[in-house]
Design a protein around this motif. Sequence first.
Motif, PDB file in Angstrom:
ATOM      1  N   GLY A  58       0.801  -1.206   0.000  1.00 18.05           N
ATOM      2  CA  GLY A  58       0.000   0.000   0.000  1.00 18.05           C
ATOM      3  C   GLY A  58       0.838   1.262   0.000  1.00 18.05           C
ATOM      4  O   GLY A  58       0.415   2.309  -0.525  1.00 18.05           O
ATOM      5  N   LEU A  59       2.054   1.187   0.559  1.00 20.75           N
ATOM      6  CA  LEU A  59       2.967   2.333   0.572  1.00 20.75           C
ATOM      7  C   LEU A  59       3.727   2.483  -0.748  1.00 20.75           C
ATOM      8  O   LEU A  59       4.491   3.435  -0.915  1.00 20.75           O
ATOM      9  N   GLY A  60       3.534   1.533  -1.662  1.00 21.15           N
ATOM     10  CA  GLY A  60       4.210   1.617  -2.950  1.00 21.15           C
ATOM     11  C   GLY A  60       5.623   1.073  -2.945  1.00 21.15           C
ATOM     12  O   GLY A  60       6.379   1.298  -3.893  1.00 21.15           O
ATOM     13  N   LEU A  61       5.986   0.335  -1.882  1.00 22.35           N
ATOM     14  CA  LEU A  61       7.348  -0.187  -1.770  1.00 22.35           C
ATOM     15  C   LEU A  61       7.482  -1.599  -2.340  1.00 22.35           C
ATOM     16  O   LEU A  61       8.563  -2.002  -2.767  1.00 22.35           O
ATOM     17  N   LEU A  62       6.382  -2.359  -2.311  1.00 29.06           N
ATOM     18  CA  LEU A  62       6.380  -3.712  -2.836  1.00 29.06           C
ATOM     19  C   LEU A  62       5.248  -3.866  -3.842  1.00 29.06           C
ATOM     20  O   LEU A  62       4.298  -3.082  -3.851  1.00 29.06           O
ATOM     21  N   ALA A  63       5.362  -4.890  -4.676  1.00 29.58           N
ATOM     22  CA  ALA A  63       4.309  -5.192  -5.645  1.00 29.58           C
ATOM     23  C   ALA A  63       4.159  -6.695  -5.734  1.00 29.58           C
ATOM     24  O   ALA A  63       5.103  -7.451  -5.468  1.00 29.58           O
ATOM     25  N   ALA A  64       2.954  -7.149  -6.096  1.00 27.65           N
ATOM     26  CA  ALA A  64       2.673  -8.569  -6.281  1.00 27.65           C
ATOM     27  C   ALA A  64       2.399  -8.814  -7.753  1.00 27.65           C
ATOM     28  O   ALA A  64       1.372  -8.362  -8.275  1.00 27.65           O
ATOM     29  N   PRO A  65       3.286  -9.505  -8.464  1.00 30.51           N
ATOM     30  CA  PRO A  65       3.078  -9.723  -9.912  1.00 30.51           C
ATOM     31  C   PRO A  65       1.849 -10.565 -10.211  1.00 30.51           C
ATOM     32  O   PRO A  65       1.226 -10.409 -11.251  1.00 30.51           O
ATOM     33  N   HIS A  66       1.473 -11.462  -9.275  1.00 25.00           N
ATOM     34  CA  HIS A  66       0.291 -12.298  -9.438  1.00 25.00           C
ATOM     35  C   HIS A  66      -0.445 -12.366  -8.109  1.00 25.00           C
ATOM     36  O   HIS A  66       0.144 -12.158  -7.042  1.00 25.00           O
ATOM     37  N   THR A  67      -1.702 -12.694  -8.153  1.00 31.84           N
ATOM     38  CA  THR A  67      -2.526 -12.711  -6.943  1.00 31.84           C
ATOM     39  C   THR A  67      -1.967 -13.635  -5.874  1.00 31.84           C
ATOM     40  O   THR A  67      -1.919 -13.296  -4.693  1.00 31.84           O
ATOM     41  N   SER A  68      -1.529 -14.816  -6.275  1.00 25.46           N
ATOM     42  CA  SER A  68      -1.059 -15.804  -5.301  1.00 25.46           C
ATOM     43  C   SER A  68       0.454 -15.793  -5.124  1.00 25.46           C
ATOM     44  O   SER A  68       0.995 -16.606  -4.373  1.00 25.46           O
ATOM     45  N   ALA A  69       1.131 -14.904  -5.827  1.00 24.83           N
ATOM     46  CA  ALA A  69       2.596 -14.884  -5.776  1.00 24.83           C
ATOM     47  C   ALA A  69       3.083 -14.085  -4.578  1.00 24.83           C
ATOM     48  O   ALA A  69       2.315 -13.423  -3.886  1.00 24.83           O
ATOM     49  N   GLY A  70       4.393 -14.132  -4.349  1.00 25.66           N
ATOM     50  CA  GLY A  70       4.988 -13.320  -3.307  1.00 25.66           C
ATOM     51  C   GLY A  70       5.142 -11.881  -3.769  1.00 25.66           C
ATOM     52  O   GLY A  70       4.587 -11.469  -4.788  1.00 25.66           O
ATOM     53  N   ARG A  71       5.943 -11.131  -3.024  1.00 25.04           N
ATOM     54  CA  ARG A  71       6.154  -9.719  -3.349  1.00 25.04           C
ATOM     55  C   ARG A  71       7.574  -9.494  -3.867  1.00 25.04           C
ATOM     56  O   ARG A  71       8.508 -10.229  -3.561  1.00 25.04           O
ATOM     57  N   LEU A  72       7.694  -8.442  -4.648  1.00 18.85           N
ATOM     58  CA  LEU A  72       9.009  -7.976  -5.097  1.00 18.85           C
ATOM     59  C   LEU A  72       9.041  -6.465  -4.934  1.00 18.85           C
ATOM     60  O   LEU A  72       7.994  -5.812  -4.897  1.00 18.85           O
ATOM     61  N   PRO A  73      10.237  -5.880  -4.819  1.00 16.02           N
ATOM     62  CA  PRO A  73      10.312  -4.435  -4.603  1.00 16.02           C
ATOM     63  C   PRO A  73       9.972  -3.648  -5.864  1.00 16.02           C
ATOM     64  O   PRO A  73      10.293  -4.063  -6.978  1.00 16.02           O
ATOM     65  N   THR A  74       9.299  -2.524  -5.678  1.00 15.80           N
ATOM     66  CA  THR A  74       9.096  -1.589  -6.775  1.00 15.80           C
ATOM     67  C   THR A  74      10.372  -0.773  -6.938  1.00 15.80           C
ATOM     68  O   THR A  74      11.312  -0.884  -6.142  1.00 15.80           O
ATOM     69  N   GLU A  75      10.417   0.066  -7.963  1.00 21.89           N
ATOM     70  CA  GLU A  75      11.588   0.937  -8.129  1.00 21.89           C
ATOM     71  C   GLU A  75      11.716   1.881  -6.940  1.00 21.89           C
ATOM     72  O   GLU A  75      12.826   2.170  -6.471  1.00 21.89           O
ATOM     73  N   ALA A  76      10.565   2.352  -6.422  1.00 20.78           N
ATOM     74  CA  ALA A  76      10.602   3.212  -5.234  1.00 20.78           C
ATOM     75  C   ALA A  76      11.135   2.431  -4.035  1.00 20.78           C
ATOM     76  O   ALA A  76      11.886   2.966  -3.207  1.00 20.78           O
ATOM     77  N   GLY A  77      10.744   1.152  -3.938  1.00 23.09           N
ATOM     78  CA  GLY A  77      11.241   0.322  -2.862  1.00 23.09           C
ATOM     79  C   GLY A  77      12.743   0.079  -2.966  1.00 23.09           C
ATOM     80  O   GLY A  77      13.462   0.116  -1.961  1.00 23.09           O
ATOM     81  N   LEU A  78      13.231  -0.157  -4.182  1.00 20.43           N
ATOM     82  CA  LEU A  78      14.670  -0.331  -4.376  1.00 20.43           C
ATOM     83  C   LEU A  78      15.435   0.933  -3.996  1.00 20.43           C
ATOM     84  O   LEU A  78      16.500   0.864  -3.378  1.00 20.43           O
ATOM     85  N   ARG A  79      14.875   2.075  -4.353  1.00 22.08           N
ATOM     86  CA  ARG A  79      15.534   3.332  -3.999  1.00 22.08           C
ATOM     87  C   ARG A  79      15.612   3.494  -2.486  1.00 22.08           C
ATOM     88  O   ARG A  79      16.638   3.890  -1.939  1.00 22.08           O
ATOM     89  N   LEU A  80      14.516   3.179  -1.780  1.00 19.79           N
ATOM     90  CA  LEU A  80      14.512   3.277  -0.325  1.00 19.79           C
ATOM     91  C   LEU A  80      15.528   2.312   0.281  1.00 19.79           C
ATOM     92  O   LEU A  80      16.248   2.659   1.220  1.00 19.79           O
ATOM     93  N   PHE A  81      15.601   1.114  -0.273  1.00 24.72           N
ATOM     94  CA  PHE A  81      16.553   0.116   0.221  1.00 24.72           C
ATOM     95  C   PHE A  81      17.989   0.584   0.021  1.00 24.72           C
ATOM     96  O   PHE A  81      18.812   0.520   0.943  1.00 24.72           O
TER      97      PHE A  81
END
Length: 334
Positions: A58-81
């Motif tokens: 919801g904060l825009g840091l992670l995204a779910a490519p599929h409904t049942s899949a795990g999460r991966l970082p967004t570009e904003a999340g990578l920048r924060l990391f």
Amino acid sequence: MPTPPITELTTRARDIFRLVVEGYLATGVPVGSKTLAGPGGVSLSSASIRSVLADLEGLGLLAAPHTSAGRLPTEAGLRLFVDGIMQVAEPTAEERQAIERRIAAPGPIEAALEATSALLSNLSSGAGVVMVPRREPRLMHLQLVPLAPGRALAVLVGEDGGIENRVLELPMGLPSGALEEASNYISAHLGGRTLAQAARAMRAEIASGKSALDAASSDLVERGLAVWSEDATARPVLIVRGQANLLDEAALTDLERVRSLLDTAREAQSTRIFIGSENRLFALSGSSVIASPYRDREGRVVGVVGVIGPTRLNYARVVPMVDFTAQSLGKLIG
């Protein structure tokens, strides 16, 4: 929505976010709650982890490519990391030695830059890029050696230790001794200057009537300097190795845009990181660029070295590697 500062995340959210990003960068696949709850993960139930993952999404840091899949970082999340969590891993002693050995190998500076670009590609599994310094080598010695009637070999030794050869066309009817006279003049009077500076100094001396050279030897000096001056202007300003490591090889076909991007890194005080679409000059889909300027002994920026790769580059390893390479190149350029 604006990316929140890392300090606004709870300790629990920060730990889960870090594990997701590190897991994704290591494997290239989304990280799920079961993985996070497993060995080396967090001491929370899968339900609690899923709740935190939803908040981070919801904060825009992670995204779910599929409904049942795990999460991966967004570009904003990578920048924060990269800016707030990442702990860099300094190059190993073996990597440092490999970089320094390639850079210090005898030969022209361009050969060292090509070797550096190829080595960065191998070490990072991305494409290694080096912007060639926009300056000419300083002359230490130039020898004109006869080859055949109407031809000579011009051997240039630069102050950086580089040795280069060029075939020189000679005028017919050249007096004996003219090649030796021209060689001695260049080495004795023009050493320590760039080729352009040497050519200007020679013309000024001839114009003032102070030159002891005859017309034939003066022409040879002019030809000997010109063969490198013309070549310097045609040298590529960018060396790229390892294009096959990129998902989108065609993205490097517009080298002018790559050079424009690296030009922006020239003004930086240290290594810069461009993540995905953050970089408007270099519209590579799903690519990141890590670039660092390298300086001469006076602290002037003379070029840029870097790595281009997918957004899931191992930033913690590649950033210090690029930085160390830039420092090593600076020692070579002097």
